[in-house]
Design a protein around this motif. Sequence first.
Motif, mmCIF file in Angstrom:
data_model
loop_
_atom_site.group_PDB
_atom_site.id
_atom_site.type_symbol
_atom_site.label_atom_id
_atom_site.label_comp_id
_atom_site.label_asym_id
_atom_site.label_seq_id
_atom_site.Cartn_x
_atom_site.Cartn_y
_atom_site.Cartn_z
ATOM 1 N N ALA A 91 0.828 -1.208 0.000
ATOM 2 C CA ALA A 91 0.000 0.000 0.000
ATOM 3 C C ALA A 91 0.867 1.264 0.000
ATOM 4 N N HIS A 92 2.005 1.212 0.652
ATOM 5 C CA HIS A 92 2.887 2.383 0.746
ATOM 6 C C HIS A 92 3.934 2.427 -0.359
ATOM 7 N N ASN A 93 4.049 1.348 -1.111
ATOM 8 C CA ASN A 93 5.053 1.268 -2.179
ATOM 9 C C ASN A 93 4.402 0.802 -3.472
ATOM 10 N N PRO A 94 3.557 1.649 -4.069
ATOM 11 C CA PRO A 94 2.891 1.242 -5.315
ATOM 12 C C PRO A 94 3.931 0.965 -6.399
ATOM 13 N N GLY A 95 3.646 -0.026 -7.193
ATOM 14 C CA GLY A 95 4.573 -0.398 -8.263
ATOM 15 C C GLY A 95 5.512 -1.521 -7.874
ATOM 16 N N VAL A 96 5.592 -1.852 -6.594
ATOM 17 C CA VAL A 96 6.414 -2.982 -6.153
ATOM 18 C C VAL A 96 5.544 -4.235 -6.204
ATOM 19 N N ASN A 97 6.068 -5.289 -6.752
ATOM 20 C CA ASN A 97 5.351 -6.561 -6.818
ATOM 21 C C ASN A 97 5.679 -7.394 -5.590
ATOM 22 N N LYS A 98 4.715 -8.170 -5.146
ATOM 23 C CA LYS A 98 4.881 -8.981 -3.938
ATOM 24 C C LYS A 98 6.163 -9.824 -3.960
ATOM 25 N N PRO A 99 6.498 -10.495 -5.084
ATOM 26 C CA PRO A 99 7.741 -11.291 -5.077
ATOM 27 C C PRO A 99 9.025 -10.472 -4.923
ATOM 28 N N ASP A 100 8.927 -9.156 -5.136
ATOM 29 C CA ASP A 100 10.114 -8.292 -5.037
ATOM 30 C C ASP A 100 10.361 -7.775 -3.618
ATOM 31 N N ILE A 101 9.468 -8.112 -2.674
ATOM 32 C CA ILE A 101 9.642 -7.656 -1.293
ATOM 33 C C ILE A 101 10.618 -8.592 -0.586
ATOM 34 N N PRO A 102 11.759 -8.090 -0.132
ATOM 35 C CA PRO A 102 12.708 -8.944 0.597
ATOM 36 C C PRO A 102 12.092 -9.431 1.913
ATOM 37 N N SER A 103 12.422 -10.639 2.284
ATOM 38 C CA SER A 103 11.829 -11.243 3.479
ATOM 39 C C SER A 103 12.126 -10.459 4.749
ATOM 40 N N ASP A 104 13.252 -9.754 4.800
ATOM 41 C CA ASP A 104 13.582 -9.028 6.027
ATOM 42 C C ASP A 104 12.688 -7.801 6.257
ATOM 43 N N LEU A 105 11.857 -7.435 5.294
ATOM 44 C CA LEU A 105 10.919 -6.341 5.513
ATOM 45 C C LEU A 105 9.577 -6.822 6.062
ATOM 46 N N VAL A 106 9.363 -8.137 6.075
ATOM 47 C CA VAL A 106 8.074 -8.656 6.544
ATOM 48 C C VAL A 106 8.210 -9.730 7.618
ATOM 49 N N THR A 107 9.437 -10.107 7.956
ATOM 50 C CA THR A 107 9.658 -11.093 9.016
ATOM 51 C C THR A 107 10.604 -10.504 10.061
ATOM 52 N N ALA A 108 10.326 -10.789 11.313
ATOM 53 C CA ALA A 108 11.156 -10.271 12.400
ATOM 54 C C ALA A 108 12.447 -11.074 12.523
ATOM 55 N N SER A 109 13.482 -10.431 13.025
ATOM 56 C CA SER A 109 14.746 -11.129 13.256
ATOM 57 C C SER A 109 14.644 -11.983 14.510
ATOM 58 N N GLY A 110 15.618 -12.847 14.720
ATOM 59 C CA GLY A 110 15.610 -13.730 15.888
ATOM 60 C C GLY A 110 15.607 -12.970 17.202
ATOM 61 N N SER A 111 16.307 -11.854 17.258
ATOM 62 C CA SER A 111 16.333 -11.072 18.495
ATOM 63 C C SER A 111 15.192 -10.074 18.569
ATOM 64 N N GLY A 112 14.634 -9.735 17.419
ATOM 65 C CA GLY A 112 13.605 -8.710 17.377
ATOM 66 C C GLY A 112 14.158 -7.306 17.448
ATOM 67 N N LEU A 113 15.481 -7.162 17.414
ATOM 68 C CA LEU A 113 16.105 -5.849 17.591
ATOM 69 C C LEU A 113 17.105 -5.496 16.489
ATOM 70 N N ASP A 114 17.137 -6.255 15.427
ATOM 71 C CA ASP A 114 18.131 -6.067 14.379
ATOM 72 C C ASP A 114 18.045 -4.658 13.781
ATOM 73 N N PRO A 115 19.139 -3.870 13.842
ATOM 74 C CA PRO A 115 19.088 -2.508 13.323
ATOM 75 C C PRO A 115 19.348 -2.420 11.819
ATOM 76 N N HIS A 116 19.686 -3.518 11.178
ATOM 77 C CA HIS A 116 20.068 -3.491 9.772
ATOM 78 C C HIS A 116 18.966 -4.046 8.875
ATOM 79 N N ILE A 117 19.000 -3.621 7.604
ATOM 80 C CA ILE A 117 18.178 -4.232 6.577
ATOM 81 C C ILE A 117 19.100 -4.636 5.441
ATOM 82 N N SER A 118 18.620 -5.515 4.593
ATOM 83 C CA SER A 118 19.428 -5.947 3.453
ATOM 84 C C SER A 118 19.521 -4.814 2.432
#
Length: 161
Positions: A91-118
Amino acid sequence: MVCFLFFSGIYTLIVLGVAQFADNRGKGEVIIHNGKTYYANVGQKFTNDNYFYSRPSATDYNAAGSAGSNKGSTNPDYLKTVQARIDTFLAHNPGVNKPDIPSDLVTASGSGLDPHISVQAAKVQVKRIARVRGISEGKLQQLILSSTEKPLLGLFGTERV
């Protein structure tokens, strides 16, 4: 009894001793901004379209309660949460297709505190940020490139922003 003594005393002192050689003597890097305290290596929640979205947190970025959700990939509640994150991102990124969303933007890290993104997670957000901020996409791509951290010794981990 030997294990108890080793892990409750000797090992603890060894870790404490090694931490004394780390930045800020193992106490983390504290940042104070506008009267609020933040920590440099703890993820923060960014949901404003002006910023790069951060990795979701199972603990709502609470450093006192670092943990994952412990829900498996077939858990219905987990799947609803991930789908809600996907829907919000699209909804906030029109033009992006679902398969193009990296998993780290929709799944939490093991610690829940990861400050980095891919790097991919940063690049997929460029169009939105450029549009909202009025910055050229090229300038944002350059910012991503200059902020990319390489794997430790070129071997351990992945590139991250």
